[in-house]
Design a protein around this motif. Structure first.
Motif, PDB file in Angstrom:
ATOM      1  N   GLY A  52       0.813  -1.210   0.000  1.00 38.01           N
ATOM      2  CA  GLY A  52       0.000   0.000   0.000  1.00 38.01           C
ATOM      3  C   GLY A  52       0.846   1.258   0.000  1.00 38.01           C
ATOM      4  N   ALA A  53       1.884   1.259   0.820  1.00 36.13           N
ATOM      5  CA  ALA A  53       2.737   2.444   0.916  1.00 36.13           C
ATOM      6  C   ALA A  53       3.443   2.700  -0.404  1.00 36.13           C
ATOM      7  CB  ALA A  53       3.757   2.257   2.043  1.00 36.13           C
ATOM      8  N   VAL A  54       3.961   1.635  -1.002  1.00 35.99           N
ATOM      9  CA  VAL A  54       4.698   1.784  -2.258  1.00 35.99           C
ATOM     10  C   VAL A  54       3.760   2.258  -3.372  1.00 35.99           C
ATOM     11  CG1 VAL A  54       5.893   0.485  -4.065  1.00 35.99           C
ATOM     12  CG2 VAL A  54       6.558   0.206  -1.660  1.00 35.99           C
ATOM     13  N   ALA A  55       2.569   1.656  -3.430  1.00 35.88           N
ATOM     14  CA  ALA A  55       1.629   2.032  -4.493  1.00 35.88           C
ATOM     15  C   ALA A  55       1.196   3.487  -4.346  1.00 35.88           C
ATOM     16  CB  ALA A  55       0.413   1.105  -4.470  1.00 35.88           C
ATOM     17  N   ALA A  56       0.867   3.876  -3.117  1.00 37.42           N
ATOM     18  CA  ALA A  56       0.385   5.247  -2.909  1.00 37.42           C
ATOM     19  C   ALA A  56       1.488   6.258  -3.173  1.00 37.42           C
ATOM     20  CB  ALA A  56      -0.138   5.386  -1.477  1.00 37.42           C
ATOM     21  N   SER A  57       2.684   5.927  -2.730  1.00 36.27           N
ATOM     22  CA  SER A  57       3.811   6.829  -2.944  1.00 36.27           C
ATOM     23  C   SER A  57       4.090   6.968  -4.437  1.00 36.27           C
ATOM     24  CB  SER A  57       5.032   6.289  -2.199  1.00 36.27           C
ATOM     25  OG  SER A  57       6.165   7.062  -2.483  1.00 36.27           O
ATOM     26  N   GLY A  58       3.977   5.857  -5.145  1.00 34.37           N
ATOM     27  CA  GLY A  58       4.214   5.882  -6.587  1.00 34.37           C
ATOM     28  C   GLY A  58       3.233   6.774  -7.319  1.00 34.37           C
TER      29      GLY A  58
END
Lengths: 594, 96, 399
Positions: A52-58
């Motif tokens: 979730g963190a990686v996707a949102a940050s991306g």
């Protein structure tokens, strides 16, 4: 003495040389969180939170990722400190490459990582969410990072951890699950450990609780635990499973839809075969023997309601027992915000989520086990979905959730959820398990409350739910706040006469212990308001499995997997709705904690 | 063992030396030494040690360097740590 | 003993709605007076405010007046109940200690205690330098305090459960059964209640529904403006006896009588026989909002640590919210409702219900049997708010 050190009779799984350990060591003193609110606070750095963190940050969101541990991965990818020098920690993990890939994306992203942060509550703060955490390895010290462990400090906030508040425009709960336990006489003896606990200690500390370890309980975790223990050099005389694996055969469509799970199950099966570990289904450890530590267990056959069959008890010598009955979603933080829950097929409570992981409270998302226990693959899938959905929500770009990728994630989620529900159904505790208890058995380990006292509160003093049992007996009032005894107490409370009320999910306004000095040092004026509590789903009738008991070799598990894989080849994708409605939850499930 | 630890050091349990590896929790170091219990319960005085292994059950509470109620499965072992068997609430010194 | 689920072959003399401590006390004293009682509750025993209370049996916080009279009577009754009920109810006549941090507050305390003394309260002044003889862990430098030996404590849920049992065969429990209607007959007289399980008949109905007492009154066609006041309690890990008495700061007194809707917290800090220290008595008027108030917890903790610095490294393991039922003048409603013959009220005790329960139960039993009243119940008249109350419309309808 070194009965806990994995022996190297043949190379242990971590001593091969391929696959490096990412340097996931914590950064020492926790960095101060940004004073400015972030877009998304992700709570939990396991598979769901990482994804979730990686996707949102991306997608351009500013993200803060909080986790209690000092290394990411959560329980599933719990791994040794790099300092332990395990050359190939991934050997104990499935999806290790997925994890390392995500981890590298995380470290190259702009995500703010707050390790060693134990979140104890999340409250509304105007238009934002305030995520309150306490720092330190166990939320009680070393938060200042100065290594002061002499215990002589009485200034509270200094040595006793540090309060941290992260304000965010949206929240993603990826808080995972904890193990479910059904007590039995002797389960408090040293050497009796949680199945997941044995696995966790092995994964992170490379240690075993004994040399001869019986693995017992119910659920797919047992096979993973047994194969890991055996591979680490323990002798596993038997795996004792309370349900019948052939119950899986009743859900071929779901099984087919998740071939990954079958591969995983088959791998465990093969590992157990190699180590000559027999599997006894329809059986349970009904007593642990010993004085200062466990010396043997009694394994009894169960009938279809999980009642022990008299005269079938067999004593098996061991010096440790790893026992657990599946997993319980950790939803207390979300419950505190008023997120609605649903009852899963094995009687636990999970959050109600829409197609893109939004809870019933706007701006609050959840992924992974919080939406129903389903494993790492599902957690990765849901985490990514949630990250995208949070971006769509905050950026006002609904097109983000209408991409082909999101549709594919949604399909994968539906398949994996259906599989998870099938597994939950197959391993749901039967109501007869309470027959294992004698009145002297401690049900609540923290407060040492016996089954007899719980039964008395129900029969004589008007307790009708776990909350009242707690008030009248202290069961569930101790350090763990009923996480360990909650299921058992709720089941015993269901013996109350009169109109039955469905149990409710367990509320814990403090999701972790907090030193009073930390609370006193808080700088806050927000009061926190929100919508009234949601109603839980109604309590459906139990659906006891009527397959007979069997002693089975481990080969059965793999054979079952093969059979179901074959029978299911003709079936198409499982519809998404299958995962959202639980119609056959078992009688016993966790209670309201108020 | 199979791992190639970068650093080994000693902690003590009730005064006796226990080897530990950098990165191990206090509970893991104790398990590795065959020690499964390091506290007694408040009511019955029964021995307890690590159970859930992930910081949830609090059965593994230990007194570390004089400070009671540390979760041994979460707290990393550090050179020279003195772990002592915790009796009950571990705070008898506060009794009035 | 109280038996759950006995089919009533005969109708009871009185139905008590509410299985909290007030309902339990009403049932107990009514049974002792020879009446057959059925206690109905939609939840379990002690499922509402009783289960969320600290168990304060206080006289120290009360101004001279009707509530203090009720509290003093209750204090005596709790003492005899403690002889009768098993030790498990954790009754402790531990006394209270009210402290003042500076001389101005001490002077106010002194004046307050002097006025209480005229009403029968025992209070002993403790100079600042002697405070730690009573409470060794108390912070240094406090101006002084007053010791109130009549203050006591009980574990409220256990007290309610054991009171119900002590009622014997005359008390029947119907739990998990929500009252959906009040039945009246000729002249509007109480005839019984309707629950989800059917009708239950009795000539008298006691409203001991606590925070939901206004709802039950409405079912009976009358207004009773019971409102919720939220309170948080913090619970620590189990400790040895760190705090011997009920210890709180002087501003608690002002707070109880406060009409302010703003949060005004003062921490009552006390040990329990089971081990944990309870820190309680935040007070907010926010309706039935159960969500955690970090600000309230912060203030509770800060005040507790200020009083007992040793608590700083002690961990809070639990917090819970309860809704204290209060009426506009902060006095409970106790007595017969002239608007509906056969209806009695016993609710609205705010944060003092555990303490005031026995006196309330004794008064209700006396009213039911025509016995002698131990004190004047006029200040507690349930119809005292008239039609201009919060439920004015219903009041007109009911009148």
């Amino acid at each position: 003495m070194p009965d806990s050190t994995p022996e190297a009779e043949g190379p242990g799984p971590w001593c091969t040389t391929d696959g490096p350990t990412p340097d996931t060591h914590g950064p020492g003193p926790a960095p101060a969180p940004p004073a400015e609110p972030c877009d998304l606070a992700v709570i939990g750095a396991g598979p769901a939170g990482l994804a979730g963190a990686v996707a949102a940050s991306g997608l351009g969101l500013s993200v803060t990722l909080l986790d209690g541990a000092d290394r990411p991965g959560g329980q599933f990818h719990r791994h040794p400190d790099p300092a332990l020098g395990a050359a190939r920690p991934g050997a104990l993990h499935h999806d290790w490459s997925v994890f390392t890939g995500l981890y590298h994306r995380l470290t190259s992203s702009a995500v703010t990582r707050l390790t060693g942060h134990h979140v104890w509550t999340v409250v509304r703060d105007g238009d934002l969410w305030a995520v309150h955490a306490v720092t330190g390895p166990d939320g009680d010290g070393d938060g200042d990072g100065d290594g002061d462990r002499d215990g002589d400090s009485d200034d509270g906030a200094g040595d006793g951890g540090r309060p941290v508040c992260v304000r965010a425009r949206a929240v993603l709960f990826a808080t995972g699950s904890h193990e479910r336990h059904l007590p039995f006489p002797g389960w408090t003896l040293p050497g009796v450990v949680a199945a997941g606990g044995a696995q966790a200690m092995l994964k992170s500390g490379l240690v075993l609780p004994g040399r001869r370890v019986v693995v017992a309980g119910s659920g797919p975790l047992l096979l993973a635990v047994a194969s890991a223990l055996a591979a680490a050099g323990a002798r596993v005389p038997v795996v004792v499973e309370a349900s019948a694996y052939r119950a899986y055969a009743r859900v071929p469509r779901a099984l087919l839809a998740a071939p990954h799970k079958l591969v995983e199950g088959a791998a465990h099966g093969a590992a157990l075969l190699r180590h000559r570990v027999p599997l006894r289904t329809r059986s349970a450890v009904t007593r642990a023997h010993g004085t200062d530590r466990v010396e043997a267990v009694t394994v009894s056959r169960l009938d279809r309601h999980w009642r022990p069959v008299p005269g079938t008890g067999r004593r098996i010598a061991c010096d440790a027992l790893a026992v657990g009955h599946g997993l319980v979603p950790q939803v207390e933080l979300a419950l505190g915000l008023g997120c609605a829950t649903r009852r899963t097929p094995d009687g636990t409570y999970a959050l109600v989520l829409d197609g893109v992981q939004a809870t019933t409270v706007p701006g609050v998302f959840a992924a992974g086990e919080t939406g129903g226990v389903g494993g790492a693959q599902l957690a990765y899938t849901e985490g990514e979905l949630a990250g995208v959905a949070a971006a769509a929500h905050l950026l006002g770009r609904s097109a983000l959730v209408r991409t082909a990728r999101v549709r594919e994630l949604g399909r994968r989620r539906a398949r994996l959820r259906a599989f998870a529900d099938a597994m939950a159904r197959a391993h749901a505790p039967g109501p007869g398990w309470t027959r294992w208890l004698d009145d002297g058995t401690d049900v609540c380990r923290c407060e040492e409350v016996t089954a007899g006292r719980v039964r008395e509160a129900v029969a004589d003093y008007g307790a009708r739910d776990a909350r009242t049992v707690k008030l009248l007996t202290r069961a569930g009032m101790g350090w763990c706040q009923g996480r360990v005894c909650g299921t058992a107490v709720a089941c015993l409370a269901e013996a109350a006469p009169g109109p039955r009320q469905p149990p409710s999910p367990e509320r814990r306004p403090l999701a972790a212990p907090v030193p009073l000095g930390v609370l006193a040092a808080l700088d806050t004026e927000e009061t926190g308001t929100r919508d009234p509590d949601p109603d839980p789903d109604p309590d459906p009738d139990p659906d006891p499995d009527d397959h007979p008991s069997h002693d089975t070799a481990i080969a059965t598990a793999t054979a079952t997997a093969d059979i179901t894989a074959t029978t299911a080849t003709a079936t198409a994708d499982t519809p998404a709705e299958d995962s959202a409605t639980a119609t056959d939850a078992q009688a016993c499930s966790p209670p309201d904690e108020q | 063992m199979g791992a190639a630890p970068r650093a080994a050091f000693e902690i003590t349990f009730d005064g006796r030396p226990v080897p530990a590896l950098s990165g191990q929790s206090v509970a893991a170091a104790l398990w590795a030494a065959g020690i499964l219990a390091w506290r007694t319960t408040r009511v019955g005085g029964r021995p307890r040690g690590a159970f859930c292994g992930i910081g949830q059950c609090h059965d593994c509470l230990a007194t570390v360097n004089g400070r009671p109620n540390r979760r041994a499965c979460l707290v990393p072992a550090r050179p020279g740590d003195a772990v002592t068997t915790q009796e009950g609430h571990g705070r008898a010194g506060l009794d009035t | 003993m109280a038996t759950v689920e006995r089919t009533a072959s005969t109708s009871p003399d009185v139905i008590v709605v509410g299985a909290g401590v007030v309902g339990a006390a009403c049932a107990y004293y009514a049974a002792r007076a020879g009446l057959d009682v059925t206690v109905v509750d939609r939840g379990p025993v002690a499922g509402g405010t009783t289960g969320a209370g600290e168990g304060n049996l206080l006289v120290s916080d009360k101004e001279p007046g009707p509530e203090l009279e009720l509290a003093l009577l209750s204090t005596r009754l709790w003492r005899s109940l403690a002889e009768l009920l098993p030790p498990r109810i954790e009754y402790e006549a531990k006394g209270g200690l009210v402290v003042a941090s500076e001389p101005g507050a001490m002077a106010a305390l002194r004046d307050f205690a002097r006025r209480q003394a005229h009403a029968g309260v025992t209070a002993r002044e403790v100079p600042g330098e002697r405070l730690r003889e009573l409470e060794p862990h108390l912070a240094p430098g406090l101006a002084g305090g007053f010791h109130y030996p009549q203050d006591a404590q009980v574990q409220p849920a256990l007290a309610a459960a054991h009171l119900l049992r002590a009622g014997g065969d005359r008390v029947r429990l119907r739990l998990g059964e929500e009252v959906t209607g009040v039945l009246t007959g000729a002249g509007g007289r109480i005839r019984g209640v309707r629950t989800r399980a059917g009708e239950l008949h009795a000539p008298y109905l006691v409203n001991a529904a606590g925070t939901w007492g206004g709802d039950l009154a409405r079912l009976a066609g009358v207004a009773l403006p019971v409102l919720p006041r939220r309170g948080f309690v913090l619970v620590t890990e189990a400790l040895p006896r760190v705090v011997r008495r009920k210890v709180y700061a002087a501003d608690y007194v002002a707070d109880v009588a406060s009409d302010s809707a703003a949060l005004r917290t003062s921490a009552v800090v006390e040990g329990t026989p089971a081990g944990p220290v309870l820190i309680g008595a935040s007070r907010e008027r926010v309706g039935f909002d159960r969500s955690l108030s970090v600000a309230a917890l912060h203030r509770l903790a800060a005040q507790a640590v200020r009083l007992f610095p040793v608590l700083a490294t002690v961990r809070a393991v639990r917090a819970y919210a309860g809704f204290r039922p209060y009426l506009p003048d902060h006095l409970p409603a106790i007595g017969a409702d002239p608007r509906v013959p056969g209806l009695l009220h016993a609710c609205g005790h705010e944060g003092a219900g555990i303490g005031l329960a026995p006196a309330t139960g004794l008064l209700v039993a006396a009213l039911l049997t025509g016995g002698e009243l131990p004190l004047d119940t006029a200040p507690f008249r349930p119809d005292r708010f008239g039609a201009h109350s919060a439920c004015g419309k219903e009041a007109n309808h009911g009148a």
